[in-house]
Design an enzyme around this catalytic site. Structure first.
Site, PDB file in Angstrom:
ATOM      1  N   ASP A 181      -4.136   7.365  -4.811  1.00  0.00           N
ATOM      2  CA  ASP A 181      -3.981   6.099  -4.104  1.00  0.00           C
ATOM      3  C   ASP A 181      -2.631   6.119  -3.441  1.00  0.00           C
ATOM      4  O   ASP A 181      -1.753   6.868  -3.841  1.00  0.00           O
ATOM      5  CB  ASP A 181      -3.919   4.944  -5.124  1.00  0.00           C
ATOM      6  CG  ASP A 181      -5.269   4.610  -5.682  1.00  0.00           C
ATOM      7  OD1 ASP A 181      -6.255   4.956  -5.049  1.00  0.00           O
ATOM      8  OD2 ASP A 181      -5.306   3.988  -6.757  1.00  0.00           O
TER       9      ASP A 181
HETATM   10  P1  ATP Z   1      -4.381   2.196  -2.263  1.00  0.00           P
HETATM   11  O1  ATP Z   1      -5.737   2.677  -2.555  1.00  0.00           O
HETATM   12  O2  ATP Z   1      -3.528   3.080  -1.477  1.00  0.00           O
HETATM   13  O3  ATP Z   1      -3.676   1.603  -3.430  1.00  0.00           O
HETATM   14  P2  ATP Z   1      -4.557  -0.340  -1.251  1.00  0.00           P
HETATM   15  O4  ATP Z   1      -4.176  -0.840  -2.560  1.00  0.00           O
HETATM   16  O5  ATP Z   1      -3.706  -0.643  -0.080  1.00  0.00           O
HETATM   17  O6  ATP Z   1      -4.743   1.135  -1.214  1.00  0.00           O
HETATM   18  P3  ATP Z   1      -6.632  -2.155  -1.142  1.00  0.00           P
HETATM   19  O7  ATP Z   1      -5.995  -2.851  -2.253  1.00  0.00           O
HETATM   20  O8  ATP Z   1      -8.094  -1.922  -1.129  1.00  0.00           O
HETATM   21  O9  ATP Z   1      -6.026  -0.762  -0.945  1.00  0.00           O
HETATM   22  O10 ATP Z   1      -6.198  -2.911   0.174  1.00  0.00           O
HETATM   23  C1  ATP Z   1      -6.803  -2.657   1.413  1.00  0.00           C
HETATM   24  C2  ATP Z   1      -6.338  -3.656   2.423  1.00  0.00           C
HETATM   25  O11 ATP Z   1      -6.732  -4.954   2.002  1.00  0.00           O
HETATM   26  C3  ATP Z   1      -4.841  -3.726   2.607  1.00  0.00           C
HETATM   27  O12 ATP Z   1      -4.408  -2.857   3.613  1.00  0.00           O
HETATM   28  C4  ATP Z   1      -4.620  -5.147   3.029  1.00  0.00           C
HETATM   29  O13 ATP Z   1      -4.810  -5.294   4.408  1.00  0.00           O
HETATM   30  C5  ATP Z   1      -5.728  -5.891   2.328  1.00  0.00           C
HETATM   31  N1  ATP Z   1      -5.282  -6.512   1.080  1.00  0.00           N
HETATM   32  C6  ATP Z   1      -4.704  -5.923   0.020  1.00  0.00           C
HETATM   33  N2  ATP Z   1      -4.438  -6.795  -0.948  1.00  0.00           N
HETATM   34  C7  ATP Z   1      -4.849  -7.994  -0.505  1.00  0.00           C
HETATM   35  C8  ATP Z   1      -4.871  -9.313  -1.062  1.00  0.00           C
HETATM   36  N3  ATP Z   1      -4.410  -9.562  -2.265  1.00  0.00           N
HETATM   37  N4  ATP Z   1      -5.383 -10.303  -0.313  1.00  0.00           N
HETATM   38  C9  ATP Z   1      -5.875 -10.046   0.907  1.00  0.00           C
HETATM   39  N5  ATP Z   1      -5.885  -8.853   1.473  1.00  0.00           N
HETATM   40  C10 ATP Z   1      -5.386  -7.828   0.796  1.00  0.00           C
END
Ligand code: ATP
Length: 885
Positions: free
Chosen positions: A329
């Site tokens: 990740d």
């Molecule tokens: P990784 O797998 O690298 O940890 P990540 O944690 O960024 O990735 P996700 O958590 O799936 O992956 O987030 C994907 C996208 O969703 C982010 O780029 C952001 O735009 C959006 N996002 C993340 N957290 C939130 C939240 N709490 N509320 C709304 N949108 C969010």
């Protein structure tokens, strides 16, 4: 507080009975008092197997049967000392096995404790994390997807809450939960306003109040057993166990053959022949090997735990050494997860934000002028939305540090709102859709100025799909342009949108999210890379391990961060939706050819693991969410996050990172390689002793000469000196260059042809040297008991010297790491002291049949030892040169 039909009373009465408050929770003082009164929230310890039975199970082994048979035969022949010593060895073996097993179980148990469940509670109006054991009746608990429940909880609020209750009801489909009161006769499976201990939250979120803990829970009442300790088998231990059986059988069969030869062709007395054959069997069996191997693995597990990598089972230690690709990740693992909003993009304008970290210190500017909310109503709406659709809390701790509880992405948006010195309202939420990395947004239904609105924040692509681009500002081109600009700088983007809904709306679901939204703005967030990870990624490259980034973030953000960290080529990236369209063949190619995957869903992770495995990769995969569990289970090493990870992901993983840090994985791989190398070195060290002893006895039976060693002496060499010395190998440091060679092939044989050659080669030298000594000394008519003692000492000297050959597989023994393993020297000194005792104390003389030696008598044993050392080093030198050329 007696057991009640908690599901049948309304929440006001419920809170009154439990003397708690839905806004404040219990006070810390009250919680402590209840903890005293009700005890810890734990199930009673399961009944363990009686110790005696556990102990006797260690006698159930072919090797032990051989030894027991030997004991019976020596007893019948009247050799009582032999019988006693053999029995002692059998018992010592069982004791070592027993202690080793309990130690390993204890280690795994304490590791399990480190992984003990946690819960988020509201106490004195502050949200904080507590160990589940500390939960008390009346505690308010925040329920979120992926968490494992450890108490029975009555739900007060639920948002799309789904709970997997199969451990209790056998029903594998997750059940939707609500807060409404139920009739008093509702059966367990239908108690939709309750969440039970032992179940997991599959989706959604909620708040509930603890009504029963420990053995008072439904789970506590039906069973008091907890998960069995993992089996202590590993592929390598299995291979050696199988190998041990083969050796034992070979020995038994050859014993009969040799007995026949001795009986038919030499005029041995039956008793004497039997004793010789017992000696042979005992000599050739590597009695100490299994114990040493499991000690090495257990030490490895402990060392990894000390370095923040908690390995949940022993086999993972070995697999780690063979990892060829690590899929990681991004957020929090490669980056620091310290998020700061640096820009806000609204229609027509872009605001810049100063200040770093979560402290609400900094200002917001437009064209270098500070912004105020009266002149910028759209910014006010943006802030209201991000503060409302948000579950994080910001506070200043006792040390004056600003900390958030909850998700970092949400926390930095609260900090942003706090940087305006004007009050931003957090609107009461009527209904909400919690964030999930499958659909990547979070939404809330609110009431504002007598009308109802939905606010949503999430990944820009997800939100653009909900807006009508033809009516949106700049027809969408503006937003796309801004997204591209900011993502290219490695910023994480959050979009915010809103729409008005009918005032009768009381509940929202995904269908309400499909269209009609207006985009309010975007926030650009930076999350700096962890410096130590950049170095760890370089190490991986040298070690032939490929690193891939699998992130939910925007593709340009992913590529930009990847380029900063040394993952991928800074250009090529695939998105989750591309993977979804591919067939297995294309997937396998894509999984190999690309290193950066963006906008992925948890299912994409599973696809990638399978594709990489199909290409013969040994794959480590990180994950934290509940939906990551299948990929973590499927991966050769599933790696869960200790801080950010959900309980479900930790249970599915083979390893948990205490610090969520990518470099910890690389350190664990390093340790895995070290452990595996040392396991192999131990085998390389121990087997020649057994082979040469076996050969010595075989030759003496064949030629009808005196037995070079007694059974008791052989057992001494195999059990005491071999085990003591080989423990030094367990502490051998990582070989220089071990992280510069490609990963080991997972199906590679334990004993490579080179190893087999080395074992035979060394056995022949030892056996040859000792035979020569025996022949010459016998010719000189030296007393047989002296020759016998010298033979024993020669074997131990050889072991001592050969230890230093084995410390490095191919390198010259006297290298600059010669003194790096202090244990090797301590062990050597102990062994020398022990051998002097064996030679010069009357008690040991009696026990082992040894006699005191004169100074000159030591020349032979020392010479043979040094000779073995020199010849093996010469052989290593030749092999090094052959390899080079
Ligand atoms: P990784 O797998 O690298 O940890 P990540 O944690 O960024 O990735 P996700 O958590 O799936 O992956 O987030 C994907 C996208 O969703 C982010 O780029 C952001 O735009 C959006 N996002 C993340 N957290 C939130 C939240 N709490 N509320 C709304 N949108 C969010």
């Amino acid at each position: 507080m007696q057991a009640k039909n908690w599901y049948g009373i309304d929440t006001v009465d419920l809170l009154e009975v439990l003397e708690t408050d839905a806004e404040v929770g219990l006070s810390e003082e009250m919680a402590a008092k209840r903890h005293e009164e009700y005890g810890a929230n734990e199930l009673p310890e399961p009944k363990r197997e009686p110790k005696l039975i556990k102990f006797f199970k260690h006698f159930n082994d072919v090797l032990i049967y051989v030894l027991l048979a030997a004991a019976v035969i020596t007893l019948l022949l009247g050799h009582l000392i032999d019988t006693a010593v053999i029995l002692m060895v059998v018992v010592i073996n069982a004791v070592i096995g027993y202690i080793q097993q309990s130690k390993a179980e204890k280690a795994l148990e304490s590791i399990r404790k480190m992984l003990s469940l946690k819960a988020i509670v509201l106490r004195d109006s502050v949200r904080r994390e507590v160990r589940s054991a500390e939960l008390v009746p009346g505690d308010l608990v925040v329920l979120s997807a992926g968490e494992k429940n450890s108490a029975d909880i009555r739900i007060l609020k639920a948002a799309n809450l789904k709970v997997e209750e199969s451990s209790l009801t056998g029903e594998s489909e997750a059940v939707g939960k609500k807060s409404a009161v139920l009739p008093n006769d509702t059966v367990l499976g239908d108690r939709l306003n309750m969440v039970f201990a032992g179940t997991t939250i599959a989706a959604g979120s909620g708040i509930g109040v603890v009504v029963a803990i420990g053995s008072a829970t439904e789970l506590g009442q039906i069973s008091s057993s907890i998960e069995e300790v993992d089996r202590l088998q590993t592929p390598l231990l299995k291979q050696t166990a199988a190998f041990g059986k083969v050796i034992s059988l070979t020995i038994i069969i050859s014993s009969f053959v040799i007995f026949a030869i001795g009986y038919l062709f030499h005029d041995y007395a039956t008793a004497e022949l039997l004793l010789a054959i017992i000696g042979l069997a005992v000599a050739a069996i590597p009695e100490g090997l299994p114990a040493v191997l499991s000690i090495i693995l257990a030490i490895g597990v402990q060392r990894m735990a000390g370095q923040n990598a908690i390995v949940r089972n022993l086999p993972s230690v070995e697999t780690l050494g063979a990892v060829t690709v690590i899929c990681s990740d991004k957020t929090g693992t490669l980056t620091k997860n310290e998020m700061t909003v640096t820009s806000v993009i609204l229609e027509e304008k872009e605001l810049t934000v100063t200040g770093t970290g979560y402290a609400p210190v900094g200002s917001i500017f437009y064209n270098k002028h500070p912004v105020n909310l009266v002149e910028y109503p759209d910014f006010k709406e943006f802030l209201t939305a991000v503060k409302t659709v948000n579950e994080a809390h910001l506070r200043c701790d006792e040390k004056g540090n600003w900390v958030i509880s909850g998700d970092a992405t949400e926390g930095c948006l609260i900090t942003l709102a706090e940087k305006m010195n004007e009050e931003i309202q957090r609107l009461p939420i009527l209904s909400k859709i919690p964030f999930d990395s499958d659909y990547k947004y979070m939404a809330a239904l609110v009431e504002k100025e007598q009308s109802k609105w939905i606010y949503v924040k999430g990944a820009p692509e997800s939100l653009l799909g909900m807006t009508d681009l033809s009516t949106s500002y700049g027809e969408g081109a503006y937003w796309h342009e801004k997204m591209f600009q900011h993502a290219n700088k490695g910023e994480r983007l959050i979009a915010v949108a809103t729409k008005q809904v009918r005032s009768s709306t009381g509940f929202i679901d995904h269908e309400d999210m499909e269209s009609g939204f207006r985009l309010i703005g975007l926030a650009g967030i930076i999350d700096p890379p962890r410096e130590e990870v950049i170095e760890a990624i370089q190490q991986c490259r040298k070690a032939g391990i490929i690193v891939k980034m699998i992130t939910g973030d925007h593709k340009d953000t992913a590529v930009a961060i990847g380029a900063q960290m040394g993952i991928g080529d800074g250009i090529r990236v695939l998105e989750g939706k591309d993977l979804d369209r591919m067939d297995d063949k294309e997937l396998a190619q894509a999984a190999v050819n690309y290193d950066v995957f963006a906008r992925t869903s948890p299912n994409n992770k599973l696809q990638l693991v399978k594709a990489l495995q199909a290409e013969q990769h040994i794959c480590a995969m990180t994950g934290d969410g509940v939906n990551d569990a299948p990929a973590l289970k499927r991966a050769d090493i599933g790696v869960a996050m200790g801080i950010k990870g959900t309980e479900v992901s930790k249970e599915a993983a083979g390893m948990v990172l205490v610090d969520d840090n990518f470099s910890t994985i690389v350190n664990a791989v390093k340790e895995g390689r070290r452990v595996y190398d040392n396991l192999k070195k131990t085998i390389l060290f121990i087997l020649p002793t057994n082979m040469s002893e076996g050969a010595l006895i075989f030759v003496s039976i064949l030629f009808g000469t005196a037995m070079p060693l007694t059974t008791v002496q052989i057992l001494w060499v195999n059990m005491i000196s071999a085990v003591t010395i080989s423990l030094a190998i367990a502490f051998e440091k990582l070989e220089p260059g071990a992280m510069e060679r490609p990963p080991r092939k997972p199906n590679s044989k334990l004993l490579s042809p080179y190893y087999i050659f080395r074992i035979f080669f060394v056995s022949i030298i030892i056996c040859g040297g000792i035979l020569l000594m025996n022949i010459l000394l016998t010719e000189q008519q030296i007393d047989p008991s002296i020759v016998n003692t010298m033979t024993l000492q020669a074997l131990v000297m050889v072991q001592l010297m050969y230890l230093f050959n084995c410390r490095s597989e191919t390198e010259f023994a006297l290298n600059r790491n010669f003194f790096s393993n202090k244990i090797a020297f301590i062990v050597s000194i102990i062994l020398i002291a022990v051998q002097l005792t064996v030679t010069y104390t009357p008690f040991m003389n009696l026990l082992l049949g040894t006699v005191p030696l004169q100074a000159v008598d030591w020349i032979w044993p020392l010479t043979i030892g040094v000779l073995v050392f020199v010849i093996v080093e010469f052989e290593k030198w030749i092999v090094r040169h052959i390899k080079k050329s």
